[in-house]
Scaffold this motif. Structure first.
Motif, mmCIF file in Angstrom:
data_model
loop_
_atom_site.group_PDB
_atom_site.id
_atom_site.type_symbol
_atom_site.label_atom_id
_atom_site.label_comp_id
_atom_site.label_asym_id
_atom_site.label_seq_id
_atom_site.Cartn_x
_atom_site.Cartn_y
_atom_site.Cartn_z
ATOM 1 N N ALA A 74 0.859 -1.179 0.000
ATOM 2 C CA ALA A 74 0.000 0.000 0.000
ATOM 3 C C ALA A 74 0.896 1.231 0.000
ATOM 4 O O ALA A 74 1.865 1.304 0.761
ATOM 5 N N ARG A 127 -1.416 -0.902 -4.112
ATOM 6 C CA ARG A 127 -2.714 -0.249 -3.896
ATOM 7 C C ARG A 127 -2.425 1.164 -3.423
ATOM 8 O O ARG A 127 -1.649 1.367 -2.483
ATOM 9 N N HIS A 140 -6.350 1.970 -7.284
ATOM 10 C CA HIS A 140 -6.285 3.177 -6.461
ATOM 11 C C HIS A 140 -7.690 3.598 -6.062
ATOM 12 O O HIS A 140 -8.673 3.255 -6.716
ATOM 13 N N ALA A 143 -6.663 1.175 2.632
ATOM 14 C CA ALA A 143 -5.459 1.025 1.815
ATOM 15 C C ALA A 143 -4.607 -0.144 2.291
ATOM 16 O O ALA A 143 -4.059 -0.904 1.489
ATOM 17 N N ALA A 144 -4.501 -0.292 3.611
ATOM 18 C CA ALA A 144 -3.613 -1.304 4.169
ATOM 19 C C ALA A 144 -4.187 -2.712 4.100
ATOM 20 O O ALA A 144 -3.436 -3.703 4.144
ATOM 21 N N SER A 202 -2.592 -5.776 2.249
ATOM 22 C CA SER A 202 -1.248 -5.421 1.789
ATOM 23 C C SER A 202 -0.202 -5.932 2.769
ATOM 24 O O SER A 202 -0.400 -5.882 3.987
ATOM 25 N N VAL A 238 2.868 -1.109 4.278
ATOM 26 C CA VAL A 238 2.392 0.230 3.942
ATOM 27 C C VAL A 238 3.596 1.167 3.864
ATOM 28 O O VAL A 238 4.425 1.199 4.781
ATOM 29 N N HIS A 248 -0.899 -4.249 10.884
ATOM 30 C CA HIS A 248 -0.325 -3.770 9.632
ATOM 31 C C HIS A 248 1.129 -3.372 9.852
ATOM 32 O O HIS A 248 1.584 -3.204 10.989
#
Length: 372
Positions: free
Chosen positions: A9, A32, A49, A63-64, A67, A70, A90
């Motif tokens: 991310a 992402r 996105h 977003a995270a 993923s 980050v 995360h």
């Protein structure tokens, strides 16, 4: 998006995220992106996105989600949100404990003092009288948010000090008598492996980096080694992962003083896309994903990076043919941004064996692209 060791991310949709995607394609890394708008620089080239607010914890969570890691296009994500993401499992890289030193200049200066890293004399100001006692002339800075000369005041008198303090510029630094500005960049992964790029010279115009020369011409070997060691030491002490750029003053009496640093790919490292075996963007991805780092060796004797700022040419893409016909050696990187006066809208790099020739070609190409 399914979770994968090669998923990432990225928070922030500027040109740094755009150039991370260029490196991610070759590595097979899925990005992402949390973007500020649907047409920002990185959103134009990263399919996965969405538009959101980096100060909103729910947007950061989105977003995270799924993923592996980050990372960031800028340093402005609130540290309390990063700590929340960590507590929820995360993995921000760099983490909030490191990133706060790039977010807050007073925190940075305090830590550098603790580490014994050479820096300009500094203090926190509460009044005009404090500034006068510190010594005029000096520089006043806002602790957070300044970049490209913004949030910085050259203070020569009490009226200047009052203006800066009214704008929340409370960090005073001595006005350094420097010969030039240089930058040392290292990449580091969580396992501790790190590599350094050659130290470069950056040349400013109205507070904005205009061109970068790699390596810095006529830089003494001991100063080059010292600059790289400072970057290694800061990265290790703060547990930086990914890219770290340390901007330094080379003083007129032959010392190095740390000016600022950034924990992400940096403008002074854009030359690495065309002038090094592994670009800063690829090594940032490798670093934050804990992949073996790539060699940072220059692939040419000299590289000159020229920042293209908003000028007379409004349709940059239409000007590319003219530039390449005049300077076919130029490697052009446009950011997909609307042209505004003084705005960074792209850069180009020229490499070669003769510095004066490379400089002349880069400046000619840059002038044609910027002003026609």
């Amino acid at each position: 998006m399914s979770s994968s060791p090669l998923s990432l991310a990225v928070i922030g949709g500027g040109q740094l995220a755009r150039m991370m995607q260029q490196a991610a394609i070759g590595l097979g890394v899925h990005i992402r992106l949390l973007a500020e708008g649907p047409d920002v620089s990185a959103a134009q080239v990263i399919p996965d996105h969405f538009v959101g607010d980096y100060t909103d914890i729910d947007d950061l969570r989105r977003a995270a989600e799924g993923s592996g890691v980050v990372t960031f296009d800028h340093e402005h994500v609130p540290p309390e949100h990063l700590r929340t993401l960590e507590s929820e499992g995360h993995v921000p890289r760099p983490g909030p404990g490191a990133l706060i030193h790039a977010q807050d200049k007073i925190t940075m200066r305090t830590k550098l003092r603790e580490l014994g890293v050479p820096s300009p004399r500094w203090s926190v100001m509460a009044s005009v009288e404090d500034v006068v006692a510190f010594g005029l002339p000096c520089v006043l800075k806002t602790p957070r948010g300044g970049y490209d000369g913004k949030g910085v005041w050259l203070v020569r008198c009490e009226a200047d000090a009052a203006e800066a303090l009214a704008a929340e510029a409370v960090l005073a630094e001595e006005l350094v008598d420097f010969r030039r500005e240089i930058s040392a960049q290292v990449a580091r992964r969580p396992s501790g492996e790190s590599v350094a790029y050659v130290v470069v010279e950056s040349r400013q115009e109205n507070g904005v980096c205009k061109e970068v020369i790699a390596p810095a011409p006529d830089l003494a070997e001991d100063l080059s080694a010292q600059a790289q060691q400072i970057a290694f030491d800061v990265a290790e002490a703060l547990d930086v992962t990914g890219m770290l750029a340390v901007e330094l003053f080379e003083t007129s009496d032959g010392r190095l003083l740390v000016n600022e640093f950034a924990m992400r790919p940096h403008n002074t490292g854009h030359w690495t896309i065309d002038g090094a075996e592994t670009s800063q963007f690829e090594n940032h991805l490798r670093g934050v994903l804990d992949l073996p780092l790539g060699p940072s060796t220059p692939s040419a004797r000299w590289s000159v990076m020229y920042n293209v700022l908003g000028g007379a040419v409004e349709e940059l893409e239409a000007q590319v043919r003219t530039v390449l016909e005049a300077v076919p050696e130029a490697h052009i990187h446009l950011y997909g941004k609307a042209v505004k006066p003084g705005r960074k809208v792209g850069h180009l790099t020229v490499t070669g064996d003769d510095l004066e020739g490379v400089l002349a070609q880069a400046r000619r190409a840059g002038s044609l692209l910027q002003d026609g």
